[in-house]
Design a protein around this motif. Structure first.
Motif: not given
Length: 343
Positions: A277-282
């Motif tokens: 979730q740091s890189y892409v949406n939840a």
């Protein structure tokens, strides 16, 4: 013999600068700051990429009997060998683990690189050939040459080749359109006069400047001082580019995160780690399987739009400190193994 300078106040020994002339000193500081920070930040990206590729290679070798050296060594291309290109080349040779044999240059005057050819750096005039070979291609040409340069690169750029631009006058979105390429990284610097701006021109040689602890501290990407600032979007794009390197190697999301975390020592106690979730949406993160690679991230979006990574990093002080520590360790030539980087 008559003194031709007699009566000319500007030639007097005790003549000071006029108010108009003093204002021009800030331009000197600005030029020096841009050169120092530009090369230092490019060197930092190269060492991160080089180290990550080494980690990927070792990780892959554990599962595959043979992994070629070609897959692990970063191939660096420099397009243009004017003042900026030469300074960058010297910094790469001095401050990173990139071998001279893995640096190639394309310039209209290859004969000007004779001194570097003796160390193993190859130089020629073929932009398309350089683009097809390189993992990262530094654009060090003049803005006026950009249309021709982009035309020469257009059909030769593989998706995995990162374009790193030193052209301050050309926005990243325009550059991406001209190249027809989305894997583009461009630092955005702003400069304002301040009391500490005179620190930048203190050194005649850029390599000497990058050995100065004061300037290393002042050029740190997340806390640049001395009147110059670097947009945080550069840091986001750097971190997304590392993820793309893992994706290009078909590394699963779990392994990609583990290697990037180890690169910045984010497995230390009391530190926050990068997660999906740091890189892409939840929603995407929740559906991402551990052995499934992350999607390819468009760096132009990472530098122009709010992203999960920009939100994560803005509230993660420990991650910011880890990135700053890795930057200082590189330029201060500390033992890189301590930072997850292979020497």
């Amino acid at each position: 013999m008559q003194d031709l300078t007699a009566g000319l106040s500007t030639f007097s020994f005790d003549c000071g600068l006029t108010e108009d002339q003093e204002e021009l000193l800030s331009l000197r500081a600005r030029s020096a700051a841009l050169s120092i920070c530009g090369c230092a930040h490019a060197v930092f990206w190269c060492q991160l990429a080089h180290s990550l590729r080494g980690l990927i290679n070792r990780h892959t070798t554990q599962r595959v009997a043979l992994a070629s050296e070609r897959d692990s060594d970063l191939r660096v291309g420099i397009l243009g060998l004017g003042h900026t290109g030469k300074q960058l080349l010297l910094c790469l040779l001095e401050k990173t683990d990139t071998k001279p044999s893995h640096i190639k240059i394309s310039t209209r005057r290859p004969e000007t690189a004779a001194e570097f050819a003796q160390s193993g750096v190859e130089c020629y005039f073929d932009n398309g050939r350089l683009a097809a070979w390189a993992d990262v291609l530094f654009l060090c040409c003049l803005p006026s040459h950009l249309p021709k340069v982009c035309a020469s690169l257009h059909s030769h750029l593989p998706p995995r080749c990162l374009i790193y631009s030193f052209l301050s006058a050309v926005p990243v979105t325009r550059l991406a359109r001209l190249l027809g390429h989305s894997f583009v990284l461009k630092p955005q610097y702003d400069f304002s006069a301040c009391d500490r701006a005179d620190m930048w021109p203190a050194h005649g040689q850029l390599i000497t400047a990058l050995n100065d602890p004061l300037l290393i501290e002042a050029s740190c990407p997340l806390s640049v001082s001395g009147g110059i600032s670097l947009g945080a979007s550069w840091v986001y794009a750097v971190l997304y580019s590392l993820l793309n390197i893992c994706t290009s190697a078909s590394l699963g999301s779990r392994d990609a995160l583990a290697l990037i975390n180890s690169l910045f020592l984010l497995k230390e106690p009391n530190t926050v780690e990068f997660n999906a979730q740091s890189y892409v949406n939840a929603s995407y993160a929740s559906a991402l399987m551990p052995d499934e690679p992350f999607p390819w991230i468009t760096l132009t979006d990472a530098q122009t739009k709010e992203t999960p990574l920009s939100r994560f990093l803005s509230r993660s002080k420990s991650v910011q400190e880890a990135i700053s520590a890795a930057y200082k360790a590189l330029l201060e030539k500390k033992e890189m193994r301590d930072w997850g980087m292979d020497k």
